[in-house]
Design a protein around this motif. Structure first.
Motif, PDB file in Angstrom:
ATOM      1  N   ARG A 169       0.865  -1.525  -0.152  1.00  0.00           N
ATOM      2  CA  ARG A 169      -0.295  -0.259  -0.132  1.00  0.00           C
ATOM      3  C   ARG A 169       0.985   1.247   0.001  1.00  0.00           C
ATOM      4  O   ARG A 169       0.175   2.143  -0.732  1.00  0.00           O
ATOM      5  CB  ARG A 169      -0.658   0.246   1.340  1.00  0.00           C
ATOM      6  CG  ARG A 169      -1.595   1.594   1.267  1.00  0.00           C
ATOM      7  CD  ARG A 169      -2.759   1.452   2.434  1.00  0.00           C
ATOM      8  NE  ARG A 169      -1.867   0.853   3.949  1.00  0.00           N
ATOM      9  CZ  ARG A 169      -1.249   2.004   4.638  1.00  0.00           C
ATOM     10  NH1 ARG A 169      -0.662   3.112   4.170  1.00  0.00           N
ATOM     11  NH2 ARG A 169      -0.657   2.246   5.503  1.00  0.00           N
ATOM     12  N   ILE A 170       1.647   1.649   1.141  1.00  0.00           N
ATOM     13  CA  ILE A 170       2.036   2.124   0.593  1.00  0.00           C
ATOM     14  C   ILE A 170       3.373   2.497  -0.457  1.00  0.00           C
ATOM     15  O   ILE A 170       3.176   4.257  -1.162  1.00  0.00           O
ATOM     16  CB  ILE A 170       4.008   2.567   2.242  1.00  0.00           C
ATOM     17  CG1 ILE A 170       3.155   2.879   3.574  1.00  0.00           C
ATOM     18  CG2 ILE A 170       4.622   3.028   1.831  1.00  0.00           C
ATOM     19  CD1 ILE A 170       3.831   2.005   4.421  1.00  0.00           C
ATOM     20  N   GLU A 171       4.194   1.720  -1.326  1.00  0.00           N
ATOM     21  CA  GLU A 171       4.727   1.664  -3.173  1.00  0.00           C
ATOM     22  C   GLU A 171       3.507   2.303  -3.333  1.00  0.00           C
ATOM     23  O   GLU A 171       4.296   3.277  -4.803  1.00  0.00           O
ATOM     24  CB  GLU A 171       5.271   0.968  -2.759  1.00  0.00           C
ATOM     25  CG  GLU A 171       6.378   0.192  -2.159  1.00  0.00           C
ATOM     26  CD  GLU A 171       6.991  -1.102  -2.954  1.00  0.00           C
ATOM     27  OE1 GLU A 171       6.157  -2.034  -2.935  1.00  0.00           O
ATOM     28  OE2 GLU A 171       8.412  -1.611  -2.512  1.00  0.00           O
ATOM     29  N   ALA A 172       2.577   1.745  -3.304  1.00  0.00           N
ATOM     30  CA  ALA A 172       1.525   2.183  -4.485  1.00  0.00           C
ATOM     31  C   ALA A 172       1.012   3.797  -4.206  1.00  0.00           C
ATOM     32  O   ALA A 172       1.524   4.642  -5.141  1.00  0.00           O
ATOM     33  CB  ALA A 172       0.524   1.848  -4.014  1.00  0.00           C
ATOM     34  N   GLU A 173       1.548   3.936  -2.669  1.00  0.00           N
ATOM     35  CA  GLU A 173       0.864   5.752  -2.453  1.00  0.00           C
ATOM     36  C   GLU A 173       1.825   6.878  -2.506  1.00  0.00           C
ATOM     37  O   GLU A 173       1.731   8.126  -3.571  1.00  0.00           O
ATOM     38  CB  GLU A 173       0.528   5.610  -1.574  1.00  0.00           C
ATOM     39  CG  GLU A 173      -0.612   5.816  -0.806  1.00  0.00           C
ATOM     40  CD  GLU A 173      -0.614   5.039   0.759  1.00  0.00           C
ATOM     41  OE1 GLU A 173       0.267   5.673   1.948  1.00  0.00           O
ATOM     42  OE2 GLU A 173      -2.143   4.726   1.117  1.00  0.00           O
ATOM     43  N   THR A 178       7.680   9.390  -6.875  1.00  0.00           N
ATOM     44  CA  THR A 178       9.190   8.828  -6.653  1.00  0.00           C
ATOM     45  C   THR A 178       9.685   8.070  -8.488  1.00  0.00           C
ATOM     46  O   THR A 178      10.637   7.701  -8.492  1.00  0.00           O
ATOM     47  CB  THR A 178       9.313   7.628  -5.852  1.00  0.00           C
ATOM     48  OG1 THR A 178       8.991   5.947  -6.416  1.00  0.00           O
ATOM     49  CG2 THR A 178       9.445   7.780  -4.626  1.00  0.00           C
ATOM     50  N   GLU A 179       8.393   8.291  -9.446  1.00  0.00           N
ATOM     51  CA  GLU A 179       8.843   8.346 -10.445  1.00  0.00           C
ATOM     52  C   GLU A 179      10.014   8.927 -11.038  1.00  0.00           C
ATOM     53  O   GLU A 179      10.178   9.852 -10.798  1.00  0.00           O
ATOM     54  CB  GLU A 179       7.849   8.315 -11.137  1.00  0.00           C
ATOM     55  CG  GLU A 179       7.535   8.091 -12.803  1.00  0.00           C
ATOM     56  CD  GLU A 179       6.506   8.746 -13.553  1.00  0.00           C
ATOM     57  OE1 GLU A 179       5.868   8.524 -15.139  1.00  0.00           O
ATOM     58  OE2 GLU A 179       5.772   9.003 -12.914  1.00  0.00           O
ATOM     59  N   VAL A 285      10.431   7.417   2.950  1.00  0.00           N
ATOM     60  CA  VAL A 285       9.700   6.410   2.737  1.00  0.00           C
ATOM     61  C   VAL A 285      10.239   5.434   1.595  1.00  0.00           C
ATOM     62  O   VAL A 285      10.445   3.660   1.832  1.00  0.00           O
ATOM     63  CB  VAL A 285       8.139   7.041   2.696  1.00  0.00           C
ATOM     64  CG1 VAL A 285       7.746   6.102   2.760  1.00  0.00           C
ATOM     65  CG2 VAL A 285       7.985   7.817   3.349  1.00  0.00           C
ATOM     66  N   ALA A 286      10.492   5.555  -0.114  1.00  0.00           N
ATOM     67  CA  ALA A 286      10.818   4.251  -0.774  1.00  0.00           C
ATOM     68  C   ALA A 286      12.336   3.692   0.038  1.00  0.00           C
ATOM     69  O   ALA A 286      12.003   2.156  -0.455  1.00  0.00           O
ATOM     70  CB  ALA A 286      11.087   5.727  -2.508  1.00  0.00           C
ATOM     71  N   THR A 321       6.569   6.218  11.643  1.00  0.00           N
ATOM     72  CA  THR A 321       4.740   5.530  12.501  1.00  0.00           C
ATOM     73  C   THR A 321       3.475   5.046  11.703  1.00  0.00           C
ATOM     74  O   THR A 321       3.455   4.212  11.794  1.00  0.00           O
ATOM     75  CB  THR A 321       3.988   7.302  13.046  1.00  0.00           C
ATOM     76  OG1 THR A 321       4.727   7.657  14.467  1.00  0.00           O
ATOM     77  CG2 THR A 321       2.617   7.068  13.830  1.00  0.00           C
ATOM     78  N   MET A 322       4.159   5.672  10.433  1.00  0.00           N
ATOM     79  CA  MET A 322       3.861   5.664   8.961  1.00  0.00           C
ATOM     80  C   MET A 322       3.739   3.982   8.712  1.00  0.00           C
ATOM     81  O   MET A 322       2.998   3.096   8.434  1.00  0.00           O
ATOM     82  CB  MET A 322       3.324   6.025   7.716  1.00  0.00           C
ATOM     83  CG  MET A 322       3.042   5.422   6.309  1.00  0.00           C
ATOM     84  SD  MET A 322       3.160   6.528   5.514  1.00  0.00           S
ATOM     85  CE  MET A 322       5.555   6.881   4.800  1.00  0.00           C
ATOM     86  N   LEU A 323       4.735   3.299   8.431  1.00  0.00           N
ATOM     87  CA  LEU A 323       5.683   2.548   8.772  1.00  0.00           C
ATOM     88  C   LEU A 323       4.901   0.969  10.424  1.00  0.00           C
ATOM     89  O   LEU A 323       5.412   0.469   9.692  1.00  0.00           O
ATOM     90  CB  LEU A 323       7.267   2.271   8.776  1.00  0.00           C
ATOM     91  CG  LEU A 323       7.808   2.831   7.179  1.00  0.00           C
ATOM     92  CD1 LEU A 323       9.136   2.853   7.327  1.00  0.00           C
ATOM     93  CD2 LEU A 323       7.743   1.993   5.715  1.00  0.00           C
ATOM     94  N   GLY A 324       5.256   1.749  11.166  1.00  0.00           N
ATOM     95  CA  GLY A 324       4.675   0.924  11.856  1.00  0.00           C
ATOM     96  C   GLY A 324       5.345   0.864  13.286  1.00  0.00           C
ATOM     97  O   GLY A 324       4.638   0.041  14.341  1.00  0.00           O
TER      98      GLY A 324
END
Length: 339
Positions: A169-173, A178-179, A285-286, A321-324
């Protein structure tokens, strides 16, 4: 009482064992029985390494024949050569006898004799005590001896494994942001074709990340220092996972490194940085997600990831936090100027 302070031979197993046991006992007493500490084997390897980057000295503290604590001094040899890093470990049963004060006086003298003018140290305490660490033994000892809190950090813990759907889900967001960037990952040494670019980013970590009142200067990129660090990881049987984001022009835009301890089964977040010119593309994040993917694949036995971030680094704390990740402890980076 008279405290005898003696430098240990890192190849003397009896002295190294005693030095480590005092360190581990003091840490666990203040931080809890499950506090993450370096293993004996990892510590021994570091003390034994012939380093061109840092002069490491380890000491035992004795009262007659009784070992009452341990201490260490680290003197940078390439960058920030005006600083010295001090550590003192006194188990609870030996405190309030002047042991820590004697050790600190000795270490400060050693640092001054090596022309160091800024002394730095760190101490940890339970997260519930708050940012100031009021009441924590290490923090109160430092305060009483003139060490100011130069930077407050949060330790956060991520239980493993992360649910794969969360990473998907994070990678899709972040895909659109990051393109155009190339994400490269590896296990072990930084590949020769990217090590210079990796080193350039790594050298800016200490000053690009929040530094509070710490008296530190930018480091010079140095591939030899990176290779020395990797040699130590090999000696410690640790496993390094690295990811770099390359901009369309080939320059290093972001990097992140995870290191797994095969002794305690945990992974530790080392440097993560996004170049100023590339911020806003969600590259932090990436690269973190790419490392977690590798970690699950190559070290599925890892139990948790631990990371430290400045209390003031709201952006990176939000990423974690987003990663857990969840806050698990606090650490104070302490400082005292001799001149």
């Amino acid at each position: 009482m008279t405290i005898e302070i003696s430098r240990i031979d890192p190849f003397d197993p009896h002295d190294v064992d005693a030095w480590w046991e005092a360190y581990a006992a003091a840490e666990r007493a203040d931080r809890g029985a499950d506090a993450v500490v370096w293993s004996l084997a990892e510590s021994r390897s570091e003390l034994q390494q012939d380093s061109a980057v840092v002069d490491r000295r380890a000491f035992l503290l004795r009262d007659d024949d009784e070992i009452v604590g341990s201490a260490s001094l680290a003197l940078p040899l390439k960058d920030n050569v005006h600083t010295a890093h001090l550590a003192i470990s006194v188990p609870p049963e030996n405190r309030r006898r002047g042991v820590g004060t004697a050790a600190l006086t000795f270490l400060e003298g050693e640092a001054a004799a090596s022309a160091r003018t800024t002394l730095q140290a760190s101490t940890s305490w339970p997260h519930t005590l708050g940012p100031g660490g009021t009441g924590a033994p290490g923090r109160e000892f430092a305060r009483a001896h003139g060490y100011a809190l130069a930077l407050g950090d949060v330790q956060s813990r991520l239980a493993l494994p992360v649910v794969p759907a969360t990473l998907d889900r994070i990678e899709a967001e972040i895909a659109e942001s990051t393109e155009g960037y190339e994400i490269r990952s590896w296990v072990g040494r930084v590949p020769d074709d990217v090590v210079e670019r990796w080193t350039t980013l790594d050298a800016t970590l200490e000053t690009e990340a929040p530094t509070g009142e710490l008296d530190i200067e930018p480091q010079k990129p140095d591939i030899d220092s990176i290779r020395e660090s990797e040699e130590l990881l090999d000696l410690q049987h640790r496993i390094s996972f690295g990811t770099i984001a390359l901009a369309p022009d080939g320059a290093a835009a972001a990097y992140s490194q995870l290191v797994v301890s095969t002794d305690d089964g945990n992974a530790y977040q080392w440097g993560t940085l996004v170049r100023a010119a590339d911020r806003g593309h969600r590259l932090g994040v990436a690269v973190k997600v790419a490392n977690l993917r590798m970690l699950h694949r190559e070290a599925p036995q890892a139990r948790a990831v631990y990371t430290y971030n400045a209390e003031s680094n709201a952006h990176m704390l939000a990423v974690n936090t987003m990663l857990g990740f969840r806050p698990s402890e606090r650490m104070g980076e302490l400082q005292k100027r001799l001149t």
